[in-house]
Design an enzyme around this catalytic site. Structure first.
Site, PDB file in Angstrom:
ATOM      1  N   ASN A   1       0.905  -1.291   0.031  1.00 57.34           N
ATOM      2  CA  ASN A   1      -0.117  -0.008  -0.051  1.00 57.34           C
ATOM      3  C   ASN A   1       0.955   1.199  -0.106  1.00 57.34           C
ATOM      4  O   ASN A   1       1.349   1.673   0.826  1.00 57.34           O
ATOM      5  CB  ASN A   1      -0.842  -0.206   1.198  1.00 57.34           C
TER       6      ASN A   1
ATOM      7  N   LYS B   1       3.196   1.133   3.119  1.00 61.30           N
ATOM      8  CA  LYS B   1       2.713  -0.239   4.130  1.00 61.30           C
ATOM      9  C   LYS B   1       2.759  -1.418   3.502  1.00 61.30           C
ATOM     10  O   LYS B   1       2.300  -1.624   2.443  1.00 61.30           O
ATOM     11  CB  LYS B   1       1.299   0.217   4.717  1.00 61.30           C
TER      12      LYS B   1
ATOM     13  N   ARG C   1      -2.691  -2.230  -3.345  1.00 62.07           N
ATOM     14  CA  ARG C   1      -3.950  -1.249  -2.894  1.00 62.07           C
ATOM     15  C   ARG C   1      -3.825  -0.169  -4.172  1.00 62.07           C
ATOM     16  O   ARG C   1      -2.904   0.679  -4.042  1.00 62.07           O
ATOM     17  CB  ARG C   1      -4.056  -0.571  -1.666  1.00 62.07           C
TER      18      ARG C   1
ATOM     19  N   HIS D   1     -12.842   3.555  -0.089  1.00 60.14           N
ATOM     20  CA  HIS D   1     -12.830   2.683   1.035  1.00 60.14           C
ATOM     21  C   HIS D   1     -13.722   1.448   0.508  1.00 60.14           C
ATOM     22  O   HIS D   1     -14.282   0.595   1.545  1.00 60.14           O
ATOM     23  CB  HIS D   1     -13.429   3.152   2.210  1.00 60.14           C
TER      24      HIS D   1
ATOM     25  N   HIS E   1     -17.418   3.753   7.445  1.00 55.21           N
ATOM     26  CA  HIS E   1     -16.038   3.549   7.864  1.00 55.21           C
ATOM     27  C   HIS E   1     -15.611   5.085   8.223  1.00 55.21           C
ATOM     28  O   HIS E   1     -15.606   6.247   7.370  1.00 55.21           O
ATOM     29  CB  HIS E   1     -15.207   3.317   6.338  1.00 55.21           C
ATOM     30  N   LEU E   2     -15.467   5.311   9.445  1.00 57.10           N
ATOM     31  CA  LEU E   2     -15.303   6.572  10.209  1.00 57.10           C
ATOM     32  C   LEU E   2     -13.648   6.682  10.484  1.00 57.10           C
ATOM     33  O   LEU E   2     -13.461   6.074  11.650  1.00 57.10           O
ATOM     34  CB  LEU E   2     -16.250   6.959  11.375  1.00 57.10           C
ATOM     35  N   GLY E   3     -12.726   7.281   9.969  1.00 60.26           N
ATOM     36  CA  GLY E   3     -11.452   7.416  10.334  1.00 60.26           C
ATOM     37  C   GLY E   3     -10.967   8.499   9.873  1.00 60.26           C
ATOM     38  O   GLY E   3     -11.831   9.480  10.263  1.00 60.26           O
ATOM     39  N   ASN E   4      -9.690   9.012   9.509  1.00 59.33           N
ATOM     40  CA  ASN E   4      -9.150  10.227   9.196  1.00 59.33           C
ATOM     41  C   ASN E   4      -9.923  10.471   7.969  1.00 59.33           C
ATOM     42  O   ASN E   4     -10.412  11.673   7.972  1.00 59.33           O
ATOM     43  CB  ASN E   4      -7.846  10.185   8.788  1.00 59.33           C
ATOM     44  N   GLY E   5     -10.261   9.794   6.871  1.00 57.48           N
ATOM     45  CA  GLY E   5     -11.155   9.980   6.036  1.00 57.48           C
ATOM     46  C   GLY E   5     -12.411   9.098   6.337  1.00 57.48           C
ATOM     47  O   GLY E   5     -12.243   7.968   6.871  1.00 57.48           O
TER      48      GLY E   5
ATOM     49  N   ARG F   1     -11.255  17.601   6.488  1.00 60.25           N
ATOM     50  CA  ARG F   1     -12.090  17.759   5.283  1.00 60.25           C
ATOM     51  C   ARG F   1     -13.546  18.285   5.430  1.00 60.25           C
ATOM     52  O   ARG F   1     -14.086  17.599   6.392  1.00 60.25           O
ATOM     53  CB  ARG F   1     -12.081  16.216   4.164  1.00 60.25           C
TER      54      ARG F   1
ATOM     55  N   ASP G   1      -7.493  15.328  14.968  1.00 60.64           N
ATOM     56  CA  ASP G   1      -7.692  14.051  15.769  1.00 60.64           C
ATOM     57  C   ASP G   1      -8.892  14.206  16.639  1.00 60.64           C
ATOM     58  O   ASP G   1      -8.979  14.858  17.546  1.00 60.64           O
ATOM     59  CB  ASP G   1      -6.331  13.590  16.354  1.00 60.64           C
TER      60      ASP G   1
ATOM     61  N   ARG H   1      -9.822  12.343  19.210  1.00 62.10           N
ATOM     62  CA  ARG H   1      -9.642  12.627  20.528  1.00 62.10           C
ATOM     63  C   ARG H   1      -9.453  13.463  21.237  1.00 62.10           C
ATOM     64  O   ARG H   1      -9.877  13.746  22.224  1.00 62.10           O
ATOM     65  CB  ARG H   1      -8.200  11.228  20.924  1.00 62.10           C
TER      66      ARG H   1
ATOM     67  N   GLU I   1      -8.358  -4.233   5.823  1.00 60.91           N
ATOM     68  CA  GLU I   1      -8.172  -3.794   4.544  1.00 60.91           C
ATOM     69  C   GLU I   1      -6.912  -4.714   3.859  1.00 60.91           C
ATOM     70  O   GLU I   1      -7.093  -5.136   2.746  1.00 60.91           O
ATOM     71  CB  GLU I   1      -7.898  -2.281   4.287  1.00 60.91           C
TER      72      GLU I   1
HETATM   73  P1  AMP Z   1      -8.166   5.531  10.567  1.00 56.67           P
HETATM   74  O1  AMP Z   1      -7.937   6.725   9.597  1.00 56.67           O
HETATM   75  O2  AMP Z   1      -9.151   4.841  10.446  1.00 56.67           O
HETATM   76  O3  AMP Z   1      -6.551   5.051  10.954  1.00 56.67           O
HETATM   77  O4  AMP Z   1      -8.462   6.570  11.943  1.00 56.67           O
HETATM   78  C1  AMP Z   1      -7.657   7.506  12.434  1.00 56.67           C
HETATM   79  C2  AMP Z   1      -8.454   8.466  13.329  1.00 56.67           C
HETATM   80  O5  AMP Z   1      -9.291   7.675  14.015  1.00 56.67           O
HETATM   81  C3  AMP Z   1      -7.732   9.436  14.112  1.00 56.67           C
HETATM   82  O6  AMP Z   1      -7.312  10.445  13.371  1.00 56.67           O
HETATM   83  C4  AMP Z   1      -8.516   9.656  15.361  1.00 56.67           C
HETATM   84  O7  AMP Z   1      -9.207  10.655  14.843  1.00 56.67           O
HETATM   85  C5  AMP Z   1      -9.440   8.644  15.328  1.00 56.67           C
HETATM   86  N1  AMP Z   1      -9.467   7.708  16.506  1.00 56.67           N
HETATM   87  C6  AMP Z   1      -8.622   6.459  16.841  1.00 56.67           C
HETATM   88  N2  AMP Z   1      -8.896   6.385  18.049  1.00 56.67           N
HETATM   89  C7  AMP Z   1      -9.899   6.914  18.600  1.00 56.67           C
HETATM   90  C8  AMP Z   1     -10.556   7.126  19.899  1.00 56.67           C
HETATM   91  N3  AMP Z   1     -10.250   6.362  20.993  1.00 56.67           N
HETATM   92  N4  AMP Z   1     -11.572   8.127  20.168  1.00 56.67           N
HETATM   93  C9  AMP Z   1     -11.903   8.928  19.206  1.00 56.67           C
HETATM   94  N5  AMP Z   1     -11.172   8.751  17.810  1.00 56.67           N
HETATM   95  C10 AMP Z   1     -10.242   7.963  17.604  1.00 56.67           C
END
Ligand code: AMP
Length: 430
Positions: free
Chosen positions: A7, A14, A87, A174, A202-206, A235, A277, A279, A379
């Protein structure tokens, strides 16, 4: 069977080497092209000393990865690897499935033009082809799962020629993650995927949401690019398109600057002024920071609206599935999102929700009309699985694999890769 999953991000690599389902070696190189790149790796689950060294490009990164797989004793030589799965962010309109890496993939001009930021995906492919010319390589596209969307879902109401001439339409991203959690969700529900209506989050950075009817994506929140849809770390997601020229005029910004503003300075970061972030923002919201609170509310509201819309177009939902960084690890965010969904029958079990952190679990109350699951995405594992499936499929019969080395060598010697016509743009991740 040894399958290497690669990736390549804009400045990162990665990789995971799978033996069946077991991760024999995995690693992450970051800051490629900078003065000092970092390289962390695990061998059979055990962490090795991190390395700091200058890695100028993806080709060198791939070589370094192979050197260390050999030095760490994971393999004796590159030839032991049976297949490589890559990927690839964008498959363009052509790829409805993962595909064997041949000229069709490598010369996919439209996909390259649509995703100039993801040239690194192709650099990774070229480097692996060079290093392992006899090893079959498979491209697994983030967009492929969404190619089942009907025209009414993927067509923008722009003059029609933009669709036909420039291929401007919704592609979605995704896909590998949405496909994995939908399949896994069906297993956990103990029901065939073909009989289920799911909304995968799918809730992450994106972040993106997908409406999955009977195992097929029928709509998804990201669009031509990963900027569309729900609010994300930095974003903006969906906004009134007329805001773009208005901001450009008011703030005297050019196209690149406004694009950077929407990709890197907006979302949770832009609203809260704290961080991308979640958190950090949750921490400050607990201390009654009003902008942190507003950011969480706007984020949750944008997700709730997509869930409501997808519930309607699916004609009812069997389960919501949360995945990726926020979806897997933030009970707080899941609670805020689901609190607004009582009207469609979603009820969380608070204790189960609190307990579900980075593990597979159902978190709904027994009276909930819609089930709610947390499923960590996989993934890389999915890319390895897709790679094996493609190699066993008709797309890749034995003579085709036999021809592989010859064809690739020819392409390497004579094939011209298309120049990237897209303008250099700001780096964003998916
Ligand atoms: P990913 O793109 O799937 O690696 O998700 C990364 C994002 O997940 C980080 O930028 C954080 O905003 C969020 N994240 C990770 N751990 C936590 C947590 N314990 N509570 C809230 N958000 C989190």
């Amino acid at each position: 069977m040894l399958v290497l999953v690669v990736n390549c991000g804009s400045s990162s690599l990665k990789y995971t080497l799978f033996q069946g389902e077991i991760e024999r070696g995995t690693g992450l190189m970051e800051k490629l092209g900078g003065p000092v790149s970092t390289f962390t790796r695990l061998v059979d689950g055990a962490g090795k000393d991190p390395l700091s060294l200058a890695v100028p490009n993806h080709e060198q990164a791939i070589r370094l990865m192979m050197d260390w797989l050999i030095r760490d004793g994971v393999i004796r030589e590159a030839r032991e690897i049976n297949a490589v799965g890559h990927r690839v962010a964008h498959g363009g309109p052509e790829f409805t499935d993962a595909a064997l890496v041949e000229a069709r993939v490598r010369n996919n001009r439209i996909a390259r033009e649509l995703a100039p930021l993801h040239q690194a995906n192709y650099e990774g492919i070229e480097a692996c082809v060079k290093m392992m010319p006899a090893t079959p390589q498979v491209a697994v596209f983030d967009t492929a799962f969404h190619q089942t969307m009907p025209p009414r879902a993927y067509t923008y109401a722009l003059p029609y020629r933009f669709l036909t001439e420039h291929k401007i339409r919704k592609y979605g991203f995704h896909g590998t993650s949405h496909k994995y959690v939908a399949g896994r969700g069906a297993q956990l529900l103990g029901r065939p995927l073909r009989k289920l209506n799911l909304i995968t989050l799918h809730l992450g950075n994106g972040s993106s949401l997908t409406a999955v009817r009977h195992g097929r994506s029928i709509d998804t929140s990201m669009g031509l690019t990963p900027l569309a849809g729900v609010v994300m770390g930095s974003r903006c997601g969906d906004i009134d398109p007329a805001i773009v020229p208005y901001i450009m005029e008011r703030e005297n910004l050019d196209a690149g600057q406004v694009e950077r503003l929407m990709n890197q300075e907006s979302g949770i970061l832009g609203l809260s002024g704290i961080s991308n972030d979640l958190r950090e923002v949750i921490k400050q919201a607990k201390g009654y920071n009003p902008r942190a609170r507003l950011a969480l509310e706007v984020l949750a509201y944008s997700i709730q609206k997509y869930i409501g819309a997808y519930h309607a177009i699916l004609g009812g939902t069997d389960a919501l599935i949360f995945t990726a960084g926020i979806g897997e690890k933030s009970p707080k965010m899941r609670k805020i999102i689901c609190a607004g969904l009582a009207g469609i029958g979603v009820q969380l079990d608070p204790a189960k929700n609190r307990k579900a952190v980075a593990c597979e679990m159902f978190i709904h109350d027994k009276n909930s009309r819609i089930k709610v699951a947390v499923i960590p995405t996989r993934e890389d594992y999915m890319i390895a699985r897709e790679t094996k499936r493609i190699l066993k499929s008709r797309q890749c019969t034995k003579p085709a694999v036999g021809m592989y080395k010859k064809k690739l060598t020819n392409e390497l010697t004579h094939g011209k890769l298309p120049a990237n016509k897209g303008k250099p743009r700001n780096a964003i991740q998916i």
